[in-house]
Design a protein around this motif. Structure first.
Motif, PDB file in Angstrom:
ATOM      1  N   GLN A 181       2.248  -8.969  -1.667  1.00 16.45           N
ATOM      2  CA  GLN A 181       3.573  -9.028  -1.044  1.00 16.45           C
ATOM      3  C   GLN A 181       4.304  -7.702  -1.199  1.00 16.45           C
ATOM      4  O   GLN A 181       4.970  -7.232  -0.278  1.00 16.45           O
ATOM      5  CB  GLN A 181       4.411 -10.126  -1.699  1.00 16.45           C
ATOM      6  N   MET A 182       4.154  -7.100  -2.384  1.00 15.13           N
ATOM      7  CA  MET A 182       4.885  -5.869  -2.640  1.00 15.13           C
ATOM      8  C   MET A 182       4.272  -4.678  -1.911  1.00 15.13           C
ATOM      9  O   MET A 182       4.921  -3.646  -1.760  1.00 15.13           O
ATOM     10  CB  MET A 182       4.938  -5.597  -4.144  1.00 15.13           C
ATOM     11  N   ASP A 183       3.052  -4.823  -1.464  1.00 12.64           N
ATOM     12  CA  ASP A 183       2.402  -3.733  -0.737  1.00 12.64           C
ATOM     13  C   ASP A 183       3.226  -3.293   0.467  1.00 12.64           C
ATOM     14  O   ASP A 183       3.185  -2.132   0.868  1.00 12.64           O
ATOM     15  CB  ASP A 183       1.013  -4.158  -0.256  1.00 12.64           C
ATOM     16  N   GLU A 184       3.939  -4.235   1.010  1.00 17.66           N
ATOM     17  CA  GLU A 184       4.749  -3.906   2.181  1.00 17.66           C
ATOM     18  C   GLU A 184       5.731  -2.783   1.864  1.00 17.66           C
ATOM     19  O   GLU A 184       6.089  -1.996   2.723  1.00 17.66           O
ATOM     20  CB  GLU A 184       5.522  -5.147   2.647  1.00 17.66           C
ATOM     21  N   LEU A 185       6.159  -2.723   0.623  1.00 14.02           N
ATOM     22  CA  LEU A 185       7.119  -1.694   0.232  1.00 14.02           C
ATOM     23  C   LEU A 185       6.501  -0.313   0.224  1.00 14.02           C
ATOM     24  O   LEU A 185       7.170   0.679   0.424  1.00 14.02           O
ATOM     25  CB  LEU A 185       7.649  -1.980  -1.179  1.00 14.02           C
ATOM     26  N   GLU A 186       5.209  -0.280  -0.029  1.00 17.03           N
ATOM     27  CA  GLU A 186       4.592   0.995  -0.338  1.00 17.03           C
ATOM     28  C   GLU A 186       4.572   1.962   0.822  1.00 17.03           C
ATOM     29  O   GLU A 186       4.393   3.153   0.629  1.00 17.03           O
ATOM     30  CB  GLU A 186       3.164   0.790  -0.835  1.00 17.03           C
ATOM     31  N   GLY A 187       4.702   1.420   2.030  1.00 20.92           N
ATOM     32  CA  GLY A 187       4.801   2.328   3.153  1.00 20.92           C
ATOM     33  C   GLY A 187       6.043   3.176   3.006  1.00 20.92           C
ATOM     34  O   GLY A 187       6.171   4.223   3.610  1.00 20.92           O
ATOM     35  N   GLY A 188       6.952   2.685   2.169  1.00 17.89           N
ATOM     36  CA  GLY A 188       8.166   3.436   1.946  1.00 17.89           C
ATOM     37  C   GLY A 188       9.212   3.156   3.015  1.00 17.89           C
ATOM     38  O   GLY A 188      10.181   3.882   3.151  1.00 17.89           O
ATOM     39  N   LYS A 189       8.983   2.089   3.756  1.00 17.47           N
ATOM     40  CA  LYS A 189       9.974   1.752   4.787  1.00 17.47           C
ATOM     41  C   LYS A 189      11.335   1.569   4.140  1.00 17.47           C
ATOM     42  O   LYS A 189      11.478   0.939   3.116  1.00 17.47           O
ATOM     43  CB  LYS A 189       9.586   0.435   5.479  1.00 17.47           C
ATOM     44  N   GLY A 190      12.323   2.172   4.763  1.00 17.61           N
ATOM     45  CA  GLY A 190      13.672   2.029   4.231  1.00 17.61           C
ATOM     46  C   GLY A 190      13.902   2.860   2.991  1.00 17.61           C
ATOM     47  O   GLY A 190      14.876   2.681   2.299  1.00 17.61           O
ATOM     48  N   THR A 191      13.003   3.764   2.683  1.00 20.32           N
ATOM     49  CA  THR A 191      13.203   4.595   1.503  1.00 20.32           C
ATOM     50  C   THR A 191      13.443   6.050   1.876  1.00 20.32           C
ATOM     51  O   THR A 191      13.634   6.876   1.013  1.00 20.32           O
ATOM     52  CB  THR A 191      11.973   4.561   0.579  1.00 20.32           C
ATOM     53  N   GLY A 192      13.407   6.344   3.153  1.00 27.39           N
ATOM     54  CA  GLY A 192      13.692   7.701   3.568  1.00 27.39           C
ATOM     55  C   GLY A 192      12.434   8.525   3.801  1.00 27.39           C
ATOM     56  O   GLY A 192      12.491   9.583   4.417  1.00 27.39           O
TER      57      GLY A 192
END
Lengths: 151, 151
Positions: A117-128
DNA sequence: AACGATTATGCCTCACAACAATTAAAACAG
DNA sequence: CTGTTTTAATTGTTGTGAGGCATAATCGTT
């Protein structure tokens, strides 16, 4: 906002000083972004890092000393972090039969699912990070690798 | 060592993912370097950041809310960090006459002297930033600024 | 004068870092 | 085999900071 405005310091002694302060500042910025993103998942950054290492090993278990070795923060209390993860049932811990001093730490299905589930974050979407083009992203990687090079 | 070896993950989904993970990893790496360098001076990273803000203001005092505003970690306990700095006599705290709700926080001579000593670190000597050429350092700054851009 | 908004602290819980001490087991030397 | 050393992991303790909630003092406005 560029770093001069961000920290209200107009002038730097050198490009290196500027880049260094920028890196330190951005490091803090990134960690803050991360901790915000992690909150809904209920794991802290060190806990997340341990989970990632364990997934990299999967299905082989890891020992605590191996975790410390890989953990970047070598002096950290890996034992206690594993405690927390065991309490959340994200990893298991059991004595290794071959060497009874060591402990086999293994990520559970629940842990693997959480990471997925957390892998989705790793693209860095929404992190600049998506402000960069592909080439810029690669270049940033290259420069960061170089900064971390042993000298 | 490049990021693939560093975290033992051979493949990334995109240049952005790779750059993001690299940035997160390097962020942790940098903070660790910093905390090691700070140890001899007896101040933590948040304390150092507050001192820097105060020096930027000097000789004008800062209020606690101004510190929070500038502190990157907006939700933090600026009050307590000031406590620690007062205990070390690096800053003074006294009620502001105009608005008695607020407190004037001012860096002391001792604090300024400490920062002056610590300035030597800011060049990033021994931190790997000197692995970069001048142009690379500027480019890194530019990329980091871009990553932090509002979207 | 009364109200709400702002500013700073205080209290509390939790997580983590850092360092020291301890326990248990393996490895080694005689 | 016995005793010592080394290694692995845990435990204890202290200090720092985050995050949330509550509160006191003060200011501004109505």
């Amino acid at each position: 906002m560029n770093i001069e405005e961000e920290i209200k310091q107009a002038v730097f002694r050198s490009p290196h000083q500027k880049a260094y302060i920028n890196l330190v500042y951005t490091a803090g910025w990134v960690e803050q972004q991360q901790s915000m993103q992690f909150k809904p998942f209920g794991v802290s950054l060190p806990q997340y890092n341990v989970l990632r290492i364990l997934r990299g090993q999967y299905p082989k278990p890891a020992t605590v000393s191996m975790l410390i070795e890989r953990m970047l923060d070598k002096t950290s209390n890996a034992s206690r972090i594993v405690d927390k993860l065991v309490a959340k049932e994200l990893v298991t811990r059991q004595q290794c039969p071959n060497d009874r001093r060591t402990v086999d730490v293994l990520i559970t299905d629940k842990g693997l699912y959480l990471l997925k589930q957390m892998d989705e974050l790793e693209g860095g979407k929404g992190t600049g990070i998506t402000n960069l083009s592909d080439e810029e992203a690669l270049q940033l990687s290259k420069l960061l690798d170089k900064v971390r090079e042993k000298n």
